[in-house]
Design a protein around this motif. Sequence first.
Motif, PDB file in Angstrom:
ATOM      1  N   ALA A  28       0.823  -1.215   0.000  1.00  0.00           N
ATOM      2  CA  ALA A  28       0.000   0.000   0.000  1.00  0.00           C
ATOM      3  C   ALA A  28       0.858   1.266   0.000  1.00  0.00           C
ATOM      4  CB  ALA A  28      -0.933   0.006   1.211  1.00  0.00           C
ATOM      5  N   PRO A 110      -7.166   1.227   8.823  1.00  0.00           N
ATOM      6  CA  PRO A 110      -7.684   0.842   7.504  1.00  0.00           C
ATOM      7  C   PRO A 110      -6.593   1.085   6.454  1.00  0.00           C
ATOM      8  CG  PRO A 110      -9.201   2.337   8.620  1.00  0.00           C
ATOM      9  CD  PRO A 110      -7.945   2.301   9.435  1.00  0.00           C
ATOM     10  N   ILE A 111      -6.519   0.238   5.471  1.00  0.00           N
ATOM     11  CA  ILE A 111      -5.444   0.289   4.476  1.00  0.00           C
ATOM     12  C   ILE A 111      -5.361   1.642   3.769  1.00  0.00           C
ATOM     13  CG2 ILE A 111      -6.644  -0.652   2.461  1.00  0.00           C
ATOM     14  CD1 ILE A 111      -3.259  -1.925   3.626  1.00  0.00           C
ATOM     15  N   ASP A 112      -6.510   2.319   3.584  1.00  0.00           N
ATOM     16  CA  ASP A 112      -6.494   3.600   2.867  1.00  0.00           C
ATOM     17  C   ASP A 112      -5.983   4.766   3.718  1.00  0.00           C
ATOM     18  OD1 ASP A 112      -8.810   3.475   4.434  1.00  0.00           O
ATOM     19  OD2 ASP A 112      -9.939   4.761   3.079  1.00  0.00           O
ATOM     20  N   THR A 113      -5.723   4.551   5.008  1.00  0.00           N
ATOM     21  CA  THR A 113      -5.185   5.613   5.861  1.00  0.00           C
ATOM     22  C   THR A 113      -3.722   5.396   6.222  1.00  0.00           C
ATOM     23  OG1 THR A 113      -5.870   4.537   7.917  1.00  0.00           O
ATOM     24  CG2 THR A 113      -7.470   6.030   6.866  1.00  0.00           C
ATOM     25  N   HIS A 157      -2.713  12.292   0.359  1.00  0.00           N
ATOM     26  CA  HIS A 157      -2.513  11.629   1.652  1.00  0.00           C
ATOM     27  C   HIS A 157      -2.089  12.663   2.689  1.00  0.00           C
ATOM     28  CE1 HIS A 157      -2.902   7.661  -0.075  1.00  0.00           C
ATOM     29  NE2 HIS A 157      -2.095   8.029  -1.039  1.00  0.00           N
TER      30      HIS A 157
END
Length: 161
Positions: A28, A110-113, A157
């Motif tokens: 990621a 969570p992977i998106d953070t 990000h």
Amino acid sequence: MLDPVSLLMELSLHANMCDQATRKIADALHQPFKAFGAALSREYGGTMKHLWIDFELIRSHCEMRPPRAFRLQKKVGGGRCHLTGLQTAVSEHVGHYSVRPDFDKLLSLPIDTIAAYALSLIYHSTTVLIDKQKKLGAMDITRFREDFLAACQQIGHPPTL
């Protein structure tokens, strides 16, 4: 006259050493770190031509030693690789250190953070450059840190400060 390309400081963020528990995290981080390095590879003055920051992802390694402290090396590489026999590239004036996450927190995110969390830790770690200002010459560390925050926004990000 100096070659303008040689005045750039090239930033490289790495999360390439991982274990089974952190493989998805390393995957990621690969693209955001690559985009971020490209966005921040600019002219900042001073003596450092490369800044390599490792984001540590192996808990067992972290339990055995402290994070790698900042060091500035005049020359890195230039030898022969014992596996291939090929000459390795030479990098000059390389700043290098590592950043260590809170593994319990990292594994619960969570992977998106994860990229925002990692970039936040890396941003906070750049205070080491302020402490090493004398070694870095006329590097504009304030501008580098401002550009760091702007690049986080640019690649989507934003850090959690």
